[in-house]
Design a protein around this motif. Structure first.
Motif, short mmCIF file in Angstrom:
data_model
loop_
_atom_site.label_atom_id
_atom_site.label_comp_id
_atom_site.label_asym_id
_atom_site.label_seq_id
_atom_site.Cartn_x
_atom_site.Cartn_y
_atom_site.Cartn_z
N GLY A 154 0.75 -1.23 0.09
CA GLY A 154 0.00 0.04 -0.04
C GLY A 154 0.93 1.33 0.14
N ALA A 155 2.08 1.40 -0.46
CA ALA A 155 2.95 2.34 -0.40
C ALA A 155 3.25 3.18 -1.96
CB ALA A 155 4.45 1.83 0.08
N SER A 156 2.15 2.51 -2.81
CA SER A 156 2.29 3.33 -4.24
C SER A 156 1.64 4.53 -4.35
CB SER A 156 1.65 2.30 -5.22
OG SER A 156 1.57 2.94 -6.49
N PRO A 157 2.20 5.65 -4.85
CA PRO A 157 1.71 7.02 -5.00
C PRO A 157 0.55 6.92 -5.88
CG PRO A 157 3.82 6.84 -5.97
CD PRO A 157 3.36 5.74 -5.34
N ASN A 158 0.65 5.82 -6.79
CA ASN A 158 -0.50 5.84 -7.69
C ASN A 158 -0.73 4.54 -8.28
OD1 ASN A 158 -1.92 6.23 -10.32
ND2 ASN A 158 -0.94 7.76 -10.83
N ALA A 159 -1.53 3.75 -7.34
CA ALA A 159 -1.86 2.48 -7.37
C ALA A 159 -2.49 1.87 -8.71
CB ALA A 159 -2.65 1.90 -6.36
#
Length: 407
Positions: free
Chosen positions: A161-166
């Motif tokens: 859950g660390a993606s800035p643009n999942a």
């Protein structure tokens, strides 16, 4: 050997980021016995002084301009993003690789290889693979030092859950990145990785590939062993504070772990030390006990003044310089599986070199043990430093890299 080293990231100073650290220290070692031509791109932050300092460590420095960043805002920006994404999928090449691509560099490399001026081409980071044509292997040895798998890195960010643009990154995984790594890895005689995890990732794509593992190192002069244990309840986390995995780690620790720790140790401080802190990171400084420093003159000084270094990474592939540097500085480390990737620190057959934690309660327990136990701090300090001295110096990494280039 005549070595042509391709690095679109300007590899100096070796404190700007992980790519710069690895690239500079490898070329610094190779320059002692070989003729190194470095082809790189200059971005706005590179100074004339830094260029002149880098020239001391290479035989020939060739610099091209870095293209301007694509415009992001408005309808035109959205249309541009869509076009770039479509082009990336069609070419099986990530947008950042295409945006950095320079036809002028390609022409220069083509002529250099055609003239027989190099024995080996190394790509420092996979982003530089674009300049290596498959037919180059007929006349020169080709090596890609990937630093870390892009596919593994993006997948890891999504899982935690660390993606800035999942949404974008899921599309990249499905449509692009596995194809990309499989395509480009077939152009090279050797694929150099930093950890066994990355090796396994590439063996799935290229079962017959030659994939040596060469971990990162530490400059022991920049990170000397500390002479005293400061005691107290001072925690530190270090790194470039505009990197998504570091932002996620800093927020996780400051928001979720630190408050629980402060219930038993109310005067605990958590210093977030590193250049370019984003607004998200700066906002953490408003919380009790959290200190955001920005760039500091000496990372080693801040490490030496800390009781424990925490590496609460939940995403990010590859071996971590921040973990190795803390161990070199003699600071006890509490880190996640990601923070300890590629390091043997707590298995039955090795001395205890760090404490492992992934959940909130594990961090609280491990840090509390170190706060209370001076002898345990001394044990981790001694064993961590010894590990780096024997296995993770840039001298050793350079020797291994040289062997790969000579085979």
């Amino acid at each position: 050997m005549n070595i042509l080293m391709l690095s679109s990231t300007f590899p100096y100073p070796p404190s700007r980021g992980g790519t710069e650290i690895r690239t500079f220290n490898l070329l610094k070692y190779l320059h002692q016995r070989h003729h190194i031509t470095v082809v790189t791109q200059r971005h706005a932050g590179v100074t004339d002084t830094e260029i002149e300092e880098l020239r001391q460590w290479v035989s020939n420095l060739v610099i091209f301009p870095l293209p301007p960043e694509p415009k992001q805002g408005g309808i035109k920006g959205l249309f541009g993003k869509t076009v770039r994404f479509a082009e990336s999928v069609l070419k099986a090449t990530p947008p950042n690789v295409l945006y950095r691509y320079s036809p002028e560099i390609q022409n220069w490399v083509d002529e250099f290889v055609k003239a027989g001026k190099c024995d080996v081409i190394t790509c420092e980071h996979s982003v530089n693979e674009i300049y290596v044509r498959p037919e180059f292997r007929k006349s020169v040895k080709t090596v890609v030092d990937i630093h870390s798998s892009v596919y593994g890195w993006i997948r890891d960010h999504l899982e935690m859950g660390a993606s800035p643009n999942a949404l974008r990154d899921r599309l990249y995984l499905i449509l692009l990145l596995k194809r990309y790594e499989k395509r480009y890895s077939g152009k090279f005689d050797r694929i150099v990785v930093t950890t066994a995890d990355d090796k396994q990732q590439f063996l799935k794509l290229r079962p017959d590939a030659q994939i040596p593992v060469i971990p990162n190192g530490v400059d022991l002069e920049l990170f000397p062993d500390r002479t005293t244990d400061p005691g107290g309840h001072k925690l530190i986390f270090v790194g470039a504070m505009d990197a998504t995995h570091n932002i996620d780690a800093a927020r996780f620790f400051a928001l979720d772990v630190l408050p629980e720790l402060q219930k038993s140790y109310p005067y605990t401080t958590f210093s977030i030390v590193g250049a370019r802190p984003t607004a998200e990171v700066l906002a953490l400084g408003e919380r009790t006990g959290v200190i955001v420093t920005g760039k500091v003159p000496s990372m080693a000084d801040y490490l030496h003044a800390s009781t424990v270094c925490v590496v609460p990474l939940r995403a990010g592939y590859g071996i971590k310089n921040k973990t190795l540097e803390a161990m070199a500085a003699g600071v006890p480390v509490v880190a996640s599986d990601r923070g300890l990737e590629g390091l043997a620190v707590d298995t039955p057959d090795v001395p205890l070199r760090a404490l492992r934690a992934n959940r909130i309660e594990e961090y609280v327990s491990a840090i509390a043990r170190l706060f209370e136990d001076t002898k345990l701090r001394e044990e981790l300090s001694k064993n961590g430093r010894s590990l780096v001295e024997t296995e993770y110096t840039w001298e050793r990494a350079g020797q291994l890299y040289e062997q790969v280039l000579q085979k």
